[in-house]
Scaffold this active site. Sequence first.
Site, PDB file in Angstrom:
ATOM      1  NE  ARG A 143      -2.299  -1.106   3.575  1.00 34.36           N
ATOM      2  CZ  ARG A 143      -2.156  -2.411   4.273  1.00 34.36           C
ATOM      3  NH1 ARG A 143      -2.729  -3.292   3.729  1.00 34.36           N
ATOM      4  NH2 ARG A 143      -1.408  -2.238   5.224  1.00 34.36           N
ATOM      5  CB  CYS A 144       4.196   1.783   1.473  1.00 33.76           C
ATOM      6  SG  CYS A 144       5.388   3.230   1.206  1.00 33.76           S
ATOM      7  CB  SER A 145       3.701   5.463  -3.478  1.00 35.18           C
ATOM      8  OG  SER A 145       3.961   6.407  -2.675  1.00 35.18           O
ATOM      9  NE  ARG A 200       2.087   1.025  -5.174  1.00 30.47           N
ATOM     10  CZ  ARG A 200       1.280   1.849  -4.500  1.00 30.47           C
ATOM     11  NH1 ARG A 200       0.937   1.467  -3.351  1.00 30.47           N
ATOM     12  NH2 ARG A 200       1.277   3.236  -4.796  1.00 30.47           N
TER      13      ARG A 200
END
Length: 100
Positions: free
Chosen positions: A8-10, A13
């Site tokens: 969920r963390c850019s 990712r």
Amino acid sequence: MEIWHNPRCSRSRAAKQRLDDEGVDYTERRYLDDAPTAEELDDVLTKLGKEPWEIARTKEPAYPALLEHDRAQWIEHMVANPSLIERPIIIDGDSARIER
């Protein structure tokens, strides 16, 4: 090589995508679902050359604003609340780094 990853963390990712683009062989650990043990977190902190409060996410609800700088106490709190652990962490043998 292992990446402690939160999908969920850019930033997490992006780090995972860089490893994929470089063709790096790694293991993905979704540390929110598979929290590290106190021993594992202590080992990673040693590899990072950091104390737990130095990699804690201060805006998380579980952030212990009044907790003294006691390494063992912080590690136990972070193991119980893995969302406090900054991400992503890439562990490669005897070294580790937090991707920014």
